[in-house]
Design an enzyme around this catalytic site. Structure first.
Site, PDB file in Angstrom:
ATOM      1  N   THR A  33      27.405  33.340  59.499  1.00  0.00           N
ATOM      2  CA  THR A  33      27.499  32.597  60.456  1.00  0.00           C
ATOM      3  C   THR A  33      26.164  31.866  60.982  1.00  0.00           C
ATOM      4  O   THR A  33      26.236  30.425  60.875  1.00  0.00           O
ATOM      5  CB  THR A  33      27.987  32.536  61.889  1.00  0.00           C
ATOM      6  OG1 THR A  33      29.041  33.305  61.390  1.00  0.00           O
ATOM      7  CG2 THR A  33      28.440  31.485  62.238  1.00  0.00           C
ATOM      8  N   ASP A  63      34.380  26.736  59.221  1.00  0.00           N
ATOM      9  CA  ASP A  63      33.789  27.469  59.520  1.00  0.00           C
ATOM     10  C   ASP A  63      33.019  27.936  59.172  1.00  0.00           C
ATOM     11  O   ASP A  63      32.607  28.698  58.107  1.00  0.00           O
ATOM     12  CB  ASP A  63      35.282  28.475  59.486  1.00  0.00           C
ATOM     13  CG  ASP A  63      34.884  29.953  59.785  1.00  0.00           C
ATOM     14  OD1 ASP A  63      33.851  30.401  59.724  1.00  0.00           O
ATOM     15  OD2 ASP A  63      35.916  30.428  60.166  1.00  0.00           O
ATOM     16  N   LEU A  64      31.643  28.144  60.209  1.00  0.00           N
ATOM     17  CA  LEU A  64      30.220  28.596  59.175  1.00  0.00           C
ATOM     18  C   LEU A  64      30.271  30.458  58.250  1.00  0.00           C
ATOM     19  O   LEU A  64      29.730  29.995  57.684  1.00  0.00           O
ATOM     20  CB  LEU A  64      28.617  28.305  60.368  1.00  0.00           C
ATOM     21  CG  LEU A  64      29.271  26.867  60.483  1.00  0.00           C
ATOM     22  CD1 LEU A  64      28.159  26.586  61.565  1.00  0.00           C
ATOM     23  CD2 LEU A  64      27.868  25.897  59.059  1.00  0.00           C
ATOM     24  N   SER A 103      16.166  30.792  68.985  1.00  0.00           N
ATOM     25  CA  SER A 103      16.291  31.347  70.169  1.00  0.00           C
ATOM     26  C   SER A 103      14.568  32.423  70.254  1.00  0.00           C
ATOM     27  O   SER A 103      14.435  32.624  69.536  1.00  0.00           O
ATOM     28  CB  SER A 103      17.531  32.349  69.727  1.00  0.00           C
ATOM     29  OG  SER A 103      17.427  33.222  71.019  1.00  0.00           O
ATOM     30  N   GLY A 155      29.498  24.534  75.720  1.00  0.00           N
ATOM     31  CA  GLY A 155      28.101  24.779  75.053  1.00  0.00           C
ATOM     32  C   GLY A 155      26.750  23.880  75.115  1.00  0.00           C
ATOM     33  O   GLY A 155      27.241  22.348  75.849  1.00  0.00           O
ATOM     34  N   ASN A 193      23.551  23.926  65.516  1.00  0.00           N
ATOM     35  CA  ASN A 193      23.525  23.905  66.906  1.00  0.00           C
ATOM     36  C   ASN A 193      24.937  25.355  66.701  1.00  0.00           C
ATOM     37  O   ASN A 193      24.479  26.355  67.662  1.00  0.00           O
ATOM     38  CB  ASN A 193      24.200  22.556  67.474  1.00  0.00           C
ATOM     39  CG  ASN A 193      24.348  23.320  68.939  1.00  0.00           C
ATOM     40  OD1 ASN A 193      23.793  23.325  69.707  1.00  0.00           O
ATOM     41  ND2 ASN A 193      25.703  23.731  69.203  1.00  0.00           N
ATOM     42  N   GLY A 201      26.040  22.468  72.460  1.00  0.00           N
ATOM     43  CA  GLY A 201      26.817  20.897  71.335  1.00  0.00           C
ATOM     44  C   GLY A 201      27.312  19.953  72.422  1.00  0.00           C
ATOM     45  O   GLY A 201      27.093  18.947  71.742  1.00  0.00           O
ATOM     46  N   GLY A 209      29.414  22.939  65.648  1.00  0.00           N
ATOM     47  CA  GLY A 209      29.281  24.067  66.797  1.00  0.00           C
ATOM     48  C   GLY A 209      29.448  23.005  68.616  1.00  0.00           C
ATOM     49  O   GLY A 209      28.673  23.400  69.189  1.00  0.00           O
ATOM     50  N   TYR A 227      23.785  49.514  62.446  1.00  0.00           N
ATOM     51  CA  TYR A 227      24.202  48.129  62.410  1.00  0.00           C
ATOM     52  C   TYR A 227      23.276  48.127  64.733  1.00  0.00           C
ATOM     53  O   TYR A 227      23.978  49.113  65.563  1.00  0.00           O
ATOM     54  CB  TYR A 227      25.720  47.944  62.579  1.00  0.00           C
ATOM     55  CG  TYR A 227      25.474  46.426  63.603  1.00  0.00           C
ATOM     56  CD1 TYR A 227      25.291  44.783  62.741  1.00  0.00           C
ATOM     57  CD2 TYR A 227      26.522  46.067  64.697  1.00  0.00           C
ATOM     58  CE1 TYR A 227      25.622  44.025  63.701  1.00  0.00           C
ATOM     59  CE2 TYR A 227      26.703  45.271  65.551  1.00  0.00           C
ATOM     60  CZ  TYR A 227      26.108  44.084  64.248  1.00  0.00           C
ATOM     61  OH  TYR A 227      26.681  42.732  64.929  1.00  0.00           O
TER      62      TYR A 227
HETATM   63  N1  LIG Z   1      22.733  29.172  75.342  1.00  0.00           N
HETATM   64  C1  LIG Z   1      21.241  30.596  75.016  1.00  0.00           C
HETATM   65  O1  LIG Z   1      21.222  30.951  76.570  1.00  0.00           O
HETATM   66  C2  LIG Z   1      21.373  30.612  74.003  1.00  0.00           C
HETATM   67  C3  LIG Z   1      19.309  30.990  73.783  1.00  0.00           C
HETATM   68  C4  LIG Z   1      18.507  30.190  72.776  1.00  0.00           C
HETATM   69  C5  LIG Z   1      19.442  30.320  71.829  1.00  0.00           C
HETATM   70  N2  LIG Z   1      20.766  30.020  71.510  1.00  0.00           N
HETATM   71  C6  LIG Z   1      21.510  29.109  70.636  1.00  0.00           C
HETATM   72  O2  LIG Z   1      21.737  28.071  70.765  1.00  0.00           O
HETATM   73  C7  LIG Z   1      23.279  27.735  70.176  1.00  0.00           C
HETATM   74  C8  LIG Z   1      24.338  26.666  70.495  1.00  0.00           C
HETATM   75  O3  LIG Z   1      25.089  28.169  71.447  1.00  0.00           O
HETATM   76  P1  LIG Z   1      25.665  28.256  73.181  1.00  0.00           P
HETATM   77  O4  LIG Z   1      24.318  28.414  73.693  1.00  0.00           O
HETATM   78  O5  LIG Z   1      25.876  26.596  73.207  1.00  0.00           O
HETATM   79  O6  LIG Z   1      26.485  28.143  72.508  1.00  0.00           O
HETATM   80  P2  LIG Z   1      29.001  28.816  72.674  1.00  0.00           P
HETATM   81  O7  LIG Z   1      28.489  27.737  74.104  1.00  0.00           O
HETATM   82  O8  LIG Z   1      29.132  30.187  72.543  1.00  0.00           O
HETATM   83  O9  LIG Z   1      28.608  27.827  71.210  1.00  0.00           O
HETATM   84  C9  LIG Z   1      27.754  28.178  70.157  1.00  0.00           C
HETATM   85  C10 LIG Z   1      29.156  26.889  69.357  1.00  0.00           C
HETATM   86  O10 LIG Z   1      28.952  27.246  67.749  1.00  0.00           O
HETATM   87  C11 LIG Z   1      29.969  27.675  67.426  1.00  0.00           C
HETATM   88  N3  LIG Z   1      30.553  28.230  66.548  1.00  0.00           N
HETATM   89  C12 LIG Z   1      30.102  29.915  66.407  1.00  0.00           C
HETATM   90  N4  LIG Z   1      30.878  30.246  65.008  1.00  0.00           N
HETATM   91  C13 LIG Z   1      31.704  29.302  64.230  1.00  0.00           C
HETATM   92  C14 LIG Z   1      31.546  29.206  63.115  1.00  0.00           C
HETATM   93  N5  LIG Z   1      32.141  30.409  62.356  1.00  0.00           N
HETATM   94  N6  LIG Z   1      31.157  27.726  62.493  1.00  0.00           N
HETATM   95  C15 LIG Z   1      31.161  27.652  63.733  1.00  0.00           C
HETATM   96  N7  LIG Z   1      30.933  27.263  64.115  1.00  0.00           N
HETATM   97  C16 LIG Z   1      31.116  27.842  64.896  1.00  0.00           C
HETATM   98  C17 LIG Z   1      31.424  28.347  68.503  1.00  0.00           C
HETATM   99  O11 LIG Z   1      32.462  27.575  68.130  1.00  0.00           O
HETATM  100  P3  LIG Z   1      33.641  28.144  68.802  1.00  0.00           P
HETATM  101  O12 LIG Z   1      34.232  27.336  70.050  1.00  0.00           O
HETATM  102  O13 LIG Z   1      34.677  27.963  68.034  1.00  0.00           O
HETATM  103  O14 LIG Z   1      33.531  29.654  68.957  1.00  0.00           O
HETATM  104  C18 LIG Z   1      30.492  26.956  68.934  1.00  0.00           C
HETATM  105  O15 LIG Z   1      30.870  25.452  69.601  1.00  0.00           O
HETATM  106  C19 LIG Z   1      23.624  28.466  69.385  1.00  0.00           C
HETATM  107  O16 LIG Z   1      22.786  28.735  67.624  1.00  0.00           O
HETATM  108  C20 LIG Z   1      22.590  29.554  70.074  1.00  0.00           C
HETATM  109  O17 LIG Z   1      21.916  30.794  69.176  1.00  0.00           O
HETATM  110  C21 LIG Z   1      21.358  29.814  72.789  1.00  0.00           C
END
Ligand SMILES: NC(=O)c1ccc[n+]([C@@H]2O[C@H](COP(=O)([O-])OP(=O)(O)OC[C@H]3O[C@@H](n4cnc5c(N)ncnc54)[C@H](OP(=O)(O)O)[C@@H]3O)[C@@H](O)[C@H]2O)c1
Length: 357
Positions: free
Chosen positions: A147, A96-97, A182, A47, A125, A49, A42, A226
């Protein structure tokens, strides 16, 4: 006592907190990064990542493997890494997870790649949050669980031989698998009797219900099968339980250590599926409940991942992280070893393959 296994929490920290940027953490542990091979799932340009990758790049890893489902987005991340340090090699991996076939193909590519002799650090991530409608993966698994947990479970186990290969020549605990979880672990446990969200809560054991406080916070009053937040909570609880299981199964045998990280509230694309008004009211609620709460930028959002991944003092006791330190507030169900084993068995069943170590 073997390094990586002491019971006293004595992480380095250096006074780091929610405001600390990732690069500060990397600067403290340059030798944990230099010449290492690190895989991040990710790794999208907006993000956590990306910031994880660019922070790591400052300390010259040998190879950053950027895994994700969009070629153009991975290329953009690789370009941003190169701007930080042109000498860092980046490899893009299509993953693609949500699709087990894609996880298997990506894992095969990693296992066959001669330029990936081993993997020192895996950072799981990638994630999706609060899909508004119940959606199923190609294998018929609720999409957030598929995912965020099942895809990572399968991919990690399939590439584990290359992670174990790194651990062979490293100190116990130095080779790591970091799972992004999270604060949403409080939204609910893994619903073992209905992981696919087909039943109303009234038909589930009480131990699998969403907490009443969280229901109120999200304005969830109906008993629908859901509930997006409960499904996200289930998947994020699974991320912690996966670390618990990995430590039990592989730490003594291989020295590979797994830790779970809540990055904080971070401004990214994660909330893309949410109604902005609902998001705003939840953030206001968070500010009221936690006076110090603020939304981190991605540099601050990646530092906890890096503290968990890099500090040589971390141990199997340090399972859950927040704001660059070990946190203890997570619910008991998210670290319960019996639930971890139950999840491992369920995950094996859902991917149709057993993994024993
Ligand atoms: N941001 C927050 O406030 C927060 C809080 C708690 C936990 N987290 C955790 O932090 C992690 C990173 O999230 P982020 O905040 O950086 O969000 P983000 O910007 O949405 O990044 C998430 C990443 O996951 C990828 N992803 C989603 N579905 C996927 C799939 N099927 N296969 C492969 N990759 C996939 C996305 O790819 P695409 O670009 O292709 O969509 C993106 O690269 C996540 O695990 C999230 O649960 C975040």
């Amino acid at each position: 006592m073997a390094e990586g296994k002491s019971t006293a929490a004595a992480n380095t920290n250096n006074g780091w907190d929610a405001h600390t940027p990732g690069q500060t953490v990397v600067e403290a542990f340059p030798e944990q990064v230099k010449d290492k091979i690190i895989l991040i799932t990710g790794a999208n340009p907006g993000g956590i990542g990306l910031a994880t990758a660019t922070s790591l790049a400052t300390a010259s890893p040998k190879l950053l493997i950027l895994a994700g489902r969009g070629q153009a987005r991975l290329a953009e991340t690789a370009e941003k890494v190169k701007k930080v340090n042109p000498n860092v090699a980046c490899k893009q991996l299509m993953l693609d997870l949500s699709s087990q076939e894609s996880c298997r193909n990506a894992a095969r590519e990693v296992m066959e790649a001669s330029d990936i002799p081993h993997i020192d650090i895996l950072i799981n991530n990638a994630g999706v949050m609060n899909l508004p409608e119940r959606t199923l993966s190609p294998e018929g698994i609720e999409m957030q669980f598929a995912t965020n947990h099942i895809g990572h479970f399968l991919f990690t186990n399939l590439i584990f031989p290359k992670i174990a290969a790194a651990a062979k020549t490293a100190k116990p605990g130095a080779t790591r698998i970091i799972n992004l979880t999270s604060r949403a672990v409080v939204y609910g446990p893994v619903r073992f009797s209905d992981y696919n969200f087909t039943k109303q809560e009234k038909d589930l054991p009480e131990s699998e219900h969403m907490s009443k406080g969280v229901r109120a916070m999200w304005n969830v009053h109906e008993d629908l099968p859901y509930i997006p937040q409960a499904a996200y909570g289930q998947s994020k609880t699974a991320n912690v339980l996966f670390s618990v299981s990995l430590n039990k199964k592989v730490f003594d045998k291989t020295g590979v250590l797994s830790l779970a990280v809540h990055p904080g509230g971070v401004t990214t694309e994660l909330a893309r599926h949410m109604d902005p008004k609902i998001l705003e009211s939840v953030l206001e609620g968070a500010k009221k409940a936690m006076p110090n709460f603020f939304m981190k930028d991605i540099e601050q959002g990646c530092s906890t991942t890096l503290a968990a991944a890099l500090d040589p003092k971390n141990t199997t006791e340090d399972i859950f992280w927040e704001d660059c330190h070990v946190a203890k507030w997570n619910p008991a169900y998210s670290t319960d070893p019996e639930k971890a084993e139950q999840l491992w068995k369920l995950s094996e069943q859902l991917v149709g393959q057993e993994f024993s170590y």
